[in-house]
Motif scaffolding. Structure first.
Motif, PDB file in Angstrom:
ATOM      1  N   SER A   1      -1.459   6.980   2.980  1.00  8.52           N
ATOM      2  CA  SER A   1      -2.778   7.594   2.791  1.00  8.52           C
ATOM      3  C   SER A   1      -3.322   7.946   4.167  1.00  8.52           C
ATOM      4  O   SER A   1      -2.610   7.841   5.169  1.00  8.52           O
TER       5      SER A   1
ATOM      6  N   VAL B   1       0.851  -1.181   0.000  1.00  7.37           N
ATOM      7  CA  VAL B   1       0.000   0.000   0.000  1.00  7.37           C
ATOM      8  C   VAL B   1       0.890   1.235   0.000  1.00  7.37           C
ATOM      9  O   VAL B   1       2.078   1.161   0.284  1.00  7.37           O
ATOM     10  N   LYS B   2       0.284   2.369  -0.329  1.00  2.47           N
ATOM     11  CA  LYS B   2       1.012   3.629  -0.315  1.00  2.47           C
ATOM     12  C   LYS B   2       0.495   4.485   0.833  1.00  2.47           C
ATOM     13  O   LYS B   2      -0.594   4.230   1.344  1.00  2.47           O
TER      14      LYS B   2
ATOM     15  N   GLY C   1      -2.481   2.385   4.927  1.00  4.62           N
ATOM     16  CA  GLY C   1      -1.786   3.551   4.376  1.00  4.62           C
ATOM     17  C   GLY C   1      -1.532   4.605   5.444  1.00  4.62           C
ATOM     18  O   GLY C   1      -0.525   5.325   5.412  1.00  4.62           O
TER      19      GLY C   1
ATOM     20  N   GLU D   1       8.364   6.523  -3.187  1.00  2.00           N
ATOM     21  CA  GLU D   1       7.274   6.800  -2.239  1.00  2.00           C
ATOM     22  C   GLU D   1       7.799   7.406  -0.949  1.00  2.00           C
ATOM     23  O   GLU D   1       7.177   8.291  -0.374  1.00  2.00           O
TER      24      GLU D   1
ATOM     25  N   SER E   1      -8.279   2.969  -6.094  1.00  2.59           N
ATOM     26  CA  SER E   1      -7.710   2.610  -4.794  1.00  2.59           C
ATOM     27  C   SER E   1      -6.309   3.204  -4.705  1.00  2.59           C
ATOM     28  O   SER E   1      -5.949   3.848  -3.734  1.00  2.59           O
ATOM     29  N   SER E   2      -5.493   2.981  -5.710  1.00  9.99           N
ATOM     30  CA  SER E   2      -4.191   3.642  -5.818  1.00  9.99           C
ATOM     31  C   SER E   2      -3.843   3.611  -7.297  1.00  9.99           C
ATOM     32  O   SER E   2      -4.649   3.143  -8.091  1.00  9.99           O
ATOM     33  N   ALA E   3      -2.656   4.094  -7.667  1.00 12.37           N
ATOM     34  CA  ALA E   3      -2.324   4.175  -9.089  1.00 12.37           C
ATOM     35  C   ALA E   3      -2.455   2.801  -9.737  1.00 12.37           C
ATOM     36  O   ALA E   3      -1.838   1.838  -9.287  1.00 12.37           O
TER      37      ALA E   3
ATOM     38  N   ASP F   1      -9.796  -5.310  -4.529  1.00  9.80           N
ATOM     39  CA  ASP F   1      -8.904  -4.427  -5.283  1.00  9.80           C
ATOM     40  C   ASP F   1      -8.327  -5.217  -6.454  1.00  9.80           C
ATOM     41  O   ASP F   1      -7.927  -6.372  -6.281  1.00  9.80           O
TER      42      ASP F   1
END
Ligand code: SER
Length: 601
Positions: A301, A298-299, A306, A358, A585-587, A494
């Protein structure tokens, strides 16, 4: 003995006792919404601990990556970490206390294995409570191996009971093994052993005797067959095997410390307070690398995993600032982390660029936040200086935190520089009110989970397989699962896909899934080799590196997927499948939330 030697020996030892080696799983739990991360090796095994049959039998062993943030305030001391590796051996309704304790004792003390001096070992057992007797069995077993009564502590639930990991799940009394580090306890002769919680005692291994399942009503239901779940910490055990006093003195940390020294110019060992900042940076950067570089990574957030990641990175930055660093600097220490785990956890090595990008991005973002907050602070300062008590109110500190993301620790530092103090109690009060509100929201999602095999969860799990296949039919083969989370209320899925799905595509997926449900397809499970499963075209997600045999679930002629289960027996009566939401959800990853509604009569 290096950490690599320890991992290898552990697997070898338990293989010699009839255990099958299974691969450690992703850090992010699949299909289990009760926790954000795997906090123990048992978590990915919950279905099997509750009675699902494991394809490799009743004796398993593995090494599992874990993230625990419950002890985050203790990180920086010699033994608490937010990321660690857990060596685990399991009996799924097979052997119980006698063999578990015999194996633990042999592995720890035998010259062929770890060769630890038995005189340095203390153990703890459950003291008992109304309805659950004191664990005399375990104490007697330890004594039979030569641990004297004087080195056995009987402790209550808060020390010697493990689990459940989330709100529900398997749990039971445990027996923990401690190593006497030889440090002197501040209480001297008055030290009560492991119960003292002083640094003399290092917990290295925990044998849990899982006899109960805690259900969603809070009842402890006796399991049909009791299990054994054990967890040995790689970092701590390596520390004692290397004759060191702190996990940071092992090869799992020294290169990261060197990288922090290089980035900050601070020389480790100069001063205890600054050394602690270095250790916190090392711990947090390592955990961040593993979260970002996970197969289900995950990134940063503001929600869920996240958010934890964001907090870790920001804490690392703050500790870096205390070492005098004002620019993004985590890339160097992160490179050191990757080098340590090359060949062990190559998923992070393979994602080096993503991790560096990141980290740096989040550092820059946070440095900007700090800059904004500092500007606001400057504006407020003249007013604050007029306060006769020279106190910054809790409300003001909270406003800086809530509106600008400005951490209270930094507000406190700035206040001190200007001869002011912060009403910390007032801040904490405002903060906990805020927390309570978000917790009320979070509690809803933490109910249920895999530990709660309600019919709805099972049906949603089957619906997930149908939808996964339907997505590939409608969007293309690239639409692969990236994560899944199921509660009794809904499924969340996802998958990789660039663009927003059109309303037509959503309707088409729904229609395909509903057609399959109405066909009343049988759901069957076969065990086979991973190779055969792939050859037959089963969808498989993870690097099941060691498993020779895996479970494959087929839904009629429609879907075939590698999965641990459980699933419904037939799709008939699952209800009407409806996608409620499709969003980014993310890139490159989309997220679907869907439900099964009661069928119209
Ligand atoms: N689940 C237990 C623990 O985490 C043993 O693996 O300590």
């Amino acid at each position: 003995m290096t950490a690599a030697d320890l991992r290898r020996k552990y697997l070898e030892f338990f293989q010699s006792k009839g255990h099958a080696v299974i691969s450690g799983k992703s850090l992010i739990p699949e299909n289990d919404p009760t926790v954000l991360f795997n906090t123990a090796g048992m978590q990915p095994l919950v279905p099997y601990l509750l009675g699902e049959k494991h394809p490799l039998g009743n004796r398993l062993v593995d090494v599992q990556k874990c993230v625990r943030t419950g002890d985050i305030d203790e990180v920086g001391d010699p033994s608490h970490l937010t990321f660690f590796e857990m060596l685990g051996n399991w009996s799924l309704g097979d052997y119980f206390k006698k063999d578990a304790i015999a194996y633990s004792y042999e592995f720890l003390t035998s010259k062929q294995w770890l060769g630890i001096d038995p005189k340095k070992l203390w153990v703890t057992v459950f003291a008992g409570e109304p309805g659950i007797p004191r664990d005399e069995d375990s104490a007697d077993l330890w004594k039979s191996h030569g641990i004297p009564e004087s080195r056995i502590s009987y402790l209550p639930r808060k020390d010697n009971w493990w689990g459940p990991a989330g709100a529900t799940g398997p749990c039971g009394p445990d027996s923990e093994m401690f190593y006497d580090t030889g440090r002197v306890c501040p209480k001297g002769e008055g030290c009560e052993g492991p119960a003292c919680n002083c640094r003399k005692w290092l917990e290295i291994w925990n044998d849990v005797f899982m006899q109960y399942n805690k259900d969603s009503d809070g009842n402890y239901v006796l399991l049909a067959k009791p299990n054994v779940d054990t967890g040995m910490g790689v970092e701590r055990t390596s520390t004692i095997l290397q004759g060191k006093l702190s996990v940071y003195e092992t090869e799992l940390f020294t290169p990261i410390i060197a990288a922090v020294e290089k980035a900050s110019g601070y020389r480790y060992g100069t001063d205890e307070a600054h050394d602690t900042y270095v250790r916190v940076v090392c711990d947090h950067v390592k955990t961040s690398c593993f979260i970002l570089g996970d197969d289900l990574g995950v990134k940063p957030s503001n929600v869920g995993q996240g958010y934890v990641l964001r907090k870790l990175i920001r804490r690392a930055v703050r500790n870096g600032r205390k070492l005098g660093v004002t620019e993004p600097f985590l890339k160097g220490p992160a490179a050191a982390v990757l080098a340590i785990y090359r060949g062990v956890y190559d998923e992070i090595v393979d994602r080096a660029n993503l991790i560096f990008e990141e980290l740096t991005h989040e550092e820059e973002r946070f440095l900007k936040t700090l800059e904004h907050g500092e500007k606001e602070w400057e504006k407020m300062l003249p007013g604050l200086m007029k306060n006769p008590q020279k106190v910054v109110s809790g409300r003001t500190a909270f406003k800086l935190y809530d509106t600008y993301g400005f951490p209270v620790e930094i507000t406190t530092d700035l206040a001190t520089e200007n001869g002011l103090t912060v009403d910390r109690a007032g801040f904490d009060e405002a903060f906990s009110k805020h927390q309570e509100l978000s917790k009320a929201g979070a509690d809803k999602t933490f109910k249920g989970g895999l530990a709660d095999h309600s019919e709805m969860t099972t049906a949603l799990h089957t619906a997930t397989h149908l939808m996964h296949k339907a997505l590939q039919m409608v969007l293309g083969d690239h639409a692969r699962q990236k994560g899944s989370n199921i509660t009794p209320e809904r499924l969340r899925f996802d998958f990789s896909h660039e663009a927003k799905m059109t309303p037509e595509q959503v309707a088409e997926v729904e229609q395909i899934v509903n057609t399959q449900i109405q066909r009343g397809l049988p759901v069957t499970m076969t065990m086979m080799s991973l190779q055969d499963a792939k050859a037959q075209g089963a969808m498989a997600l993870f690097g099941e590196k060691y498993e020779e045999t895996i479970k494959v679930y087929r839904i009629g002629d429609f879907s075939m997927e590698v999965c641990g289960g459980p699933h419904v027996e037939n799709t008939e009566g699952m209800g009407h499948f409806k996608i409620q939401k499709e969003e980014a959800s993310s890139a490159g990853v989309r997220r679907i939330r869907a439900v099964l509604e009661h069928q119209a009569p």
